[in-house]
Enzyme design. Structure first.
Site, PDB file in Angstrom:
ATOM      1  CG  ASN A  53       1.417 -15.177   6.478  1.00 29.86           C
ATOM      2  OD1 ASN A  53       2.256 -14.196   7.590  1.00 29.86           O
ATOM      3  ND2 ASN A  53       1.402 -16.657   7.047  1.00 29.86           N
TER       4      ASN A  53
ATOM      5  N   GLY B 264      -9.390 -13.586  -0.178  1.00 34.69           N
ATOM      6  CA  GLY B 264      -7.763 -13.212  -0.347  1.00 34.69           C
ATOM      7  C   GLY B 264      -7.357 -14.692   0.593  1.00 34.69           C
TER       8      GLY B 264
ATOM      9  CE  LYS C 245      -2.563  -4.002   8.717  1.00 38.72           C
ATOM     10  NZ  LYS C 245      -2.022  -4.693   9.262  1.00 38.72           N
TER      11      LYS C 245
ATOM     12  CD  GLN D 146       0.612  -4.324   0.895  1.00 41.27           C
ATOM     13  OE1 GLN D 146      -0.173  -3.499   0.390  1.00 41.27           O
ATOM     14  NE2 GLN D 146       0.849  -5.755   0.159  1.00 41.27           N
TER      15      GLN D 146
ATOM     16  CE  LYS E  22       1.219  -1.857   9.419  1.00 41.59           C
ATOM     17  NZ  LYS E  22       1.474  -3.680  10.114  1.00 41.59           N
TER      18      LYS E  22
END
Length: 372
Positions: free
Chosen positions: A32, A29, A140, A320, A225
């Site tokens: 960012n 990956g 996540k 996400q 979250k």
């Protein structure tokens, strides 16, 4: 930069007097956060004699407006000009557009891609990685399957047959890139020695990493979250104020903990007080991309889709929170838990246009009385 240019390798490793096996690291990956992870790791592989200096970074190849390939530009400039402009990654980071080639020599694999791509990536890597390799997920999110939710670390372990730890925390990538102080949490299962090796690989004076034996708890904190951050963005977009935002964050933390413990009773209460828990929740609700795009969604009265706003505002990065809210909603619906999690449910219903953004504060918490 070609691998042959890494002249520092032999000097560093021979001068150390270290004769043991040396680990090779590949980052799967290059967005960012992936680019920042590569920068952190590359700093440490140069210093630690138990690691080869070179850090491979798999790049999903893109053509830039200039007509150049992103991988070529990264290797020529030592900078990810699209996803982390202005930051040098380290002379020992080598971008590679070939996934299989990038991982073939690595025995430590760091996965950091949008979670919706991971199953496909793992299937491409089946049978292609070194025996005994170790994995770390910075991803996540979760996959929802017929048999129930599957955490990304479990997906990696199941498809590739390797152990997978996780790293989560209050980690807005651009702040870490410019070396502002922050923390993170490694979640591991049983093998503390492996966890400590990951801690060693990521730790710097400005990036403090600790380890806890609770993979599911750490990973679910990092995943859930983002749903709460969407809710916080709605509050900001409607200018509801700090009291309302604090209330949403508290309710969100409560639902995070309850959902985690319903799915995995082994999840530890103390995990929610680590960087991966309350700290990550706070920073994401104050400054993350999910909050930012949700704020724009609410300001537009929900008339522009998240897909449109994501394309306009994030320059190719992926949200996400919206996809995670959908996945969690499916789990809640399947298990008959929707009424137990009004905040999670409402975020999804607002995101899909079933409710207006103002509905974020129009539910009752009366039914969310948990014993934990």
């Amino acid at each position: 930069m070609a691998p042959s240019e890494l002249n520092c390798t032999h000097q560093n490793q021979h001068s150390s007097g270290y004769d043991g096996p040396r680990s090779r690291v590949t980052v799967v990956g290059s967005g960012n956060w992936g680019s920042v992870a590569a920068k952190l790791i590359a700093t440490n592989t140069l210093k630690l004699p138990s690691f080869h200096d070179e850090v491979r970074m798999w790049v999903f190849e893109e053509t830039l407006p200039s007509g150049e390939k992103l991988t070529d530009v990264i290797n020529q400039t030592n900078e990810n000009v699209k996803y982390l402009p202005g930051i040098k990654l380290g002379r020992n980071v080598v971008a590679d557009p070939d996934l299989e080639n990038a991982v073939k020599d690595a025995n430590m694999l760091v996965f950091v891609t949008p979670h919706q791509f991971m199953e496909g990536i793992c299937k491409r890597l089946e049978g292609k990685i070194q025996e005994g390799a170790q994995a770390l997920s910075l991803i996540k999110g979760m996959e929802v399957k017929m048999e129930g939710p599957c955490m990304i670390s479990s997906l990696i372990s199941d498809l590739l047959g390797i152990n997978c730890c996780v790293l989560m925390g209050a980690n807005i990538a651009n702040e870490i890139a410019v070396e502002k102080f922050s923390e993170a949490t490694v979640g591991f299962r049983e093998n503390r020695d492996i966890a400590e090796k990951w801690v060693q690989l990521f730790s710097t004076p400005y990036f403090m990493v600790s380890a806890v034996e609770d993979v599911e708890g750490v990973e679910l904190c990092g995943t859930l979250k983002n749903i709460v951050a969407i809710a916080a963005g709605f509050v900001d977009g409607l200018e509801m104020g700090n009291n309302t935002k604090a209330a949403i964050m508290r309710i969100g933390l409560r639902e995070m903990k309850a959902f985690s413990k319903l799915l995995f009773p082994s999840v530890k209460d103390t995990t929610f007080f680590e960087s991966c828990g309350v700290a990550d929740l706070i920073t994401t609700c104050l400054g993350g991309r999910n909050r930012k795009v949700a704020e724009a969604f609410a300001k537009n009265g929900g008339k522009r889709s998240f897909d449109d706003l994501e394309a306009e505002m994030l320059r190719g990065q992926k949200l996400q929170g919206v996809s995670t809210a959908k996945e969690v909603y499916e789990v809640l619906g399947h298990r008959g838990w929707l009424e137990l999690f009004p905040l999670f449910s409402t975020v999804h219903e607002i995101s899909t246009g079933r409710l207006p953004p103002s509905a974020i504060v129009e539910y009752s918490e009366q039914k969310t009385i948990f014993s934990w």
